[in-house]
Write a protein that holds these residues in place. Structure first.
Motif, PDB file in Angstrom:
ATOM      1  N   LEU A   1      49.249  17.666  37.815  1.00 35.69           N
ATOM      2  CA  LEU A   1      49.739  18.764  36.922  1.00 35.69           C
ATOM      3  C   LEU A   1      50.583  19.857  37.568  1.00 35.69           C
ATOM      4  N   VAL A   2      50.338  20.163  38.398  1.00 35.29           N
ATOM      5  CA  VAL A   2      51.401  20.910  39.420  1.00 35.29           C
ATOM      6  C   VAL A   2      52.537  20.391  39.497  1.00 35.29           C
ATOM      7  N   ASN A   3      52.835  19.009  40.106  1.00 37.06           N
ATOM      8  CA  ASN A   3      53.908  18.656  40.166  1.00 37.06           C
ATOM      9  C   ASN A   3      54.608  18.172  38.956  1.00 37.06           C
ATOM     10  N   ALA A   4      53.739  18.152  37.953  1.00 40.87           N
ATOM     11  CA  ALA A   4      54.709  17.887  36.600  1.00 40.87           C
ATOM     12  C   ALA A   4      55.409  19.264  36.134  1.00 40.87           C
ATOM     13  N   GLU A   5      54.585  20.119  36.280  1.00 43.12           N
ATOM     14  CA  GLU A   5      55.129  21.642  35.905  1.00 43.12           C
ATOM     15  C   GLU A   5      56.477  21.792  36.730  1.00 43.12           C
ATOM     16  N   ARG A   6      56.332  21.594  38.086  1.00 37.07           N
ATOM     17  CA  ARG A   6      57.636  21.850  38.916  1.00 37.07           C
ATOM     18  C   ARG A   6      58.695  20.757  38.608  1.00 37.07           C
ATOM     19  N   ALA A   7      58.414  19.611  38.244  1.00 36.53           N
ATOM     20  CA  ALA A   7      59.385  18.577  37.778  1.00 36.53           C
ATOM     21  C   ALA A   7      60.107  18.947  36.524  1.00 36.53           C
ATOM     22  N   GLY A   8      59.282  19.578  35.646  1.00 33.96           N
ATOM     23  CA  GLY A   8      59.850  20.154  34.361  1.00 33.96           C
ATOM     24  C   GLY A   8      60.805  21.422  34.555  1.00 33.96           C
ATOM     25  N   ALA A   9      60.601  22.064  35.756  1.00 37.23           N
ATOM     26  CA  ALA A   9      61.754  23.265  36.041  1.00 37.23           C
ATOM     27  C   ALA A   9      62.646  22.777  36.878  1.00 37.23           C
ATOM     28  N   GLY A  10      62.800  21.369  37.376  1.00 41.07           N
ATOM     29  CA  GLY A  10      63.722  21.191  38.164  1.00 41.07           C
ATOM     30  C   GLY A  10      63.259  21.248  39.712  1.00 41.07           C
ATOM     31  N   ALA A  11      62.143  21.607  40.155  1.00 45.99           N
ATOM     32  CA  ALA A  11      61.660  21.767  41.422  1.00 45.99           C
ATOM     33  C   ALA A  11      61.241  20.575  41.987  1.00 45.99           C
ATOM     34  N   GLY A  12      61.158  20.474  43.365  1.00 45.86           N
ATOM     35  CA  GLY A  12      60.514  19.241  43.858  1.00 45.86           C
ATOM     36  C   GLY A  12      59.166  19.139  44.041  1.00 45.86           C
ATOM     37  N   PRO A  13      58.494  17.888  44.169  1.00 47.26           N
ATOM     38  CA  PRO A  13      57.207  17.860  44.333  1.00 47.26           C
ATOM     39  C   PRO A  13      56.560  18.598  45.523  1.00 47.26           C
ATOM     40  N   LEU A  14      55.234  19.054  45.389  1.00 52.76           N
ATOM     41  CA  LEU A  14      54.564  19.358  46.656  1.00 52.76           C
ATOM     42  C   LEU A  14      53.764  18.195  47.020  1.00 52.76           C
ATOM     43  N   ALA A  15      53.817  18.372  48.525  1.00 54.83           N
ATOM     44  CA  ALA A  15      52.915  17.295  49.040  1.00 54.83           C
ATOM     45  C   ALA A  15      51.532  17.610  49.495  1.00 54.83           C
ATOM     46  N   ILE A  16      50.755  16.874  49.931  1.00 53.38           N
ATOM     47  CA  ILE A  16      49.420  17.147  50.277  1.00 53.38           C
ATOM     48  C   ILE A  16      49.097  16.808  51.763  1.00 53.38           C
ATOM     49  N   THR A  17      48.578  17.414  52.518  1.00 51.11           N
ATOM     50  CA  THR A  17      48.034  16.949  53.680  1.00 51.11           C
ATOM     51  C   THR A  17      46.642  17.083  53.961  1.00 51.11           C
ATOM     52  N   GLY A  18      46.257  16.191  54.921  1.00 49.91           N
ATOM     53  CA  GLY A  18      44.704  16.240  55.222  1.00 49.91           C
ATOM     54  C   GLY A  18      44.261  17.741  55.912  1.00 49.91           C
ATOM     55  N   GLU A  19      45.076  18.282  56.466  1.00 44.17           N
ATOM     56  CA  GLU A  19      44.968  19.453  57.065  1.00 44.17           C
ATOM     57  C   GLU A  19      44.665  20.781  55.789  1.00 44.17           C
ATOM     58  N   MET A  20      46.017  20.452  54.962  1.00 43.40           N
ATOM     59  CA  MET A  20      45.740  21.605  54.031  1.00 43.40           C
ATOM     60  C   MET A  20      44.378  21.341  52.993  1.00 43.40           C
ATOM     61  N   LEU A  21      44.181  19.863  52.842  1.00 43.90           N
ATOM     62  CA  LEU A  21      42.904  19.631  52.058  1.00 43.90           C
ATOM     63  C   LEU A  21      41.673  20.338  52.697  1.00 43.90           C
ATOM     64  N   ALA A  22      41.699  20.123  53.947  1.00 44.30           N
ATOM     65  CA  ALA A  22      40.459  20.697  54.630  1.00 44.30           C
ATOM     66  C   ALA A  22      40.447  22.118  54.525  1.00 44.30           C
TER      67      ALA A  22
ATOM     68  N   ILE B   1      54.300  22.123  50.584  1.00 50.50           N
ATOM     69  CA  ILE B   1      53.140  21.500  50.695  1.00 50.50           C
ATOM     70  C   ILE B   1      51.854  22.229  50.275  1.00 50.50           C
ATOM     71  N   ILE B   2      51.069  21.649  49.599  1.00 49.13           N
ATOM     72  CA  ILE B   2      49.804  22.140  48.800  1.00 49.13           C
ATOM     73  C   ILE B   2      48.472  21.766  49.596  1.00 49.13           C
ATOM     74  N   GLY B   3      47.513  22.625  49.405  1.00 53.25           N
ATOM     75  CA  GLY B   3      46.087  22.069  49.654  1.00 53.25           C
ATOM     76  C   GLY B   3      45.275  22.597  48.520  1.00 53.25           C
ATOM     77  N   ILE B   4      44.539  21.864  47.929  1.00 53.79           N
ATOM     78  CA  ILE B   4      43.818  21.958  46.815  1.00 53.79           C
ATOM     79  C   ILE B   4      42.535  21.795  47.097  1.00 53.79           C
ATOM     80  N   GLY B   5      41.458  22.903  46.756  1.00 53.70           N
ATOM     81  CA  GLY B   5      40.223  22.655  46.786  1.00 53.70           C
ATOM     82  C   GLY B   5      39.200  23.057  45.640  1.00 53.70           C
ATOM     83  N   VAL B   6      38.220  22.368  45.597  1.00 53.11           N
ATOM     84  CA  VAL B   6      37.325  22.770  44.385  1.00 53.11           C
ATOM     85  C   VAL B   6      35.871  22.604  44.949  1.00 53.11           C
ATOM     86  N   TYR B   7      35.171  23.605  44.755  1.00 49.89           N
ATOM     87  CA  TYR B   7      33.680  23.504  45.316  1.00 49.89           C
ATOM     88  C   TYR B   7      32.807  23.861  44.182  1.00 49.89           C
TER      89      TYR B   7
END
Length: 194
Positions: free
Chosen positions: A80-101, A173-179
């Protein structure tokens, strides 16, 4: 003329229903959103949507790699975030293991204290140091008690500060967490770095 009045009446009804839905979702006492970027002072939570019980799981993510079974809620927020960014002409955010943690840790901490300060009193960005993440720009969006990825991303996109973090071209880069806490309440986190 009669068709024009009917169309106008229908349009007004649709707008009113949408406004009532939006106001209801943005004014519940149970849900909150807040954002902090590197240059901001921690701000008070903004009241948002109604909460609910959803049984999801959090992940311990090994350093330097992505798990094969990332939580579907995390993947949906990323899409959803990358779709919003694409709609505005911004590049996608990448996700990494460290950022997820790091984001998983922050999401769990939010269940204890909904704040850009961690339970130990340090600012939220100290979690990045714990996972060896070096960056020159960083931001955090947090939310509580939203039922779905769509609801939380919609709330973040409806707030200027959160939207600015999501759309900021300085972040790659993005890290996303849900708890889910013991009461079934969801805590959501987005961490952004360059």
């Amino acid at each position: 003329m009669k068709k024009h009045k009917s169309f106008l009446t229908t349009a007004i009804c649709v707008v009113l229903v949408a406004a009532v839905y939006l106001i209801w979702n943005l004014n519940s006492k149970d849900s909150m959103i807040s954002q902090l970027s590197e240059t901001d002072d921690p701000s008070a939570a903004v009241t948002a949507a109604d909460g609910a019980d959803i049984d999801i799981f959090d992940h311990a993510v090994p350093m330097g790699e992505l798990p094969g079974d990332i939580d579907p809620f995390i993947l949906e927020v990323l899409e959803l975030v990358n779709a919003e960014r694409a709609g505005a002409g911004a590049g996608p955010l990448a996700i990494t293991g460290e950022m997820l943690a790091a984001a998983a840790k922050r999401a769990e901490e939010l269940a204890e204290s909904f704040s850009h300060y961690r339970p130990d009193g340090s600012v939220c960005f100290t979690v990045l140091n714990e996972f060896g993440i070096e960056c020159s720009a960083r931001a955090e969006n947090i939310a509580g008690n939203f039922k779905t990825p769509q609801q939380v991303v919609q709330a973040w996109m409806g707030s200027d500060g959160h939207r600015n973090n999501i759309m900021n071209a300085n972040y790659s880069i993005i890290g996303i967490g849900v708890y889910t806490d013991s009461g079934g309440r969801l805590s959501w986190v987005q961490l952004f770095t360059n």
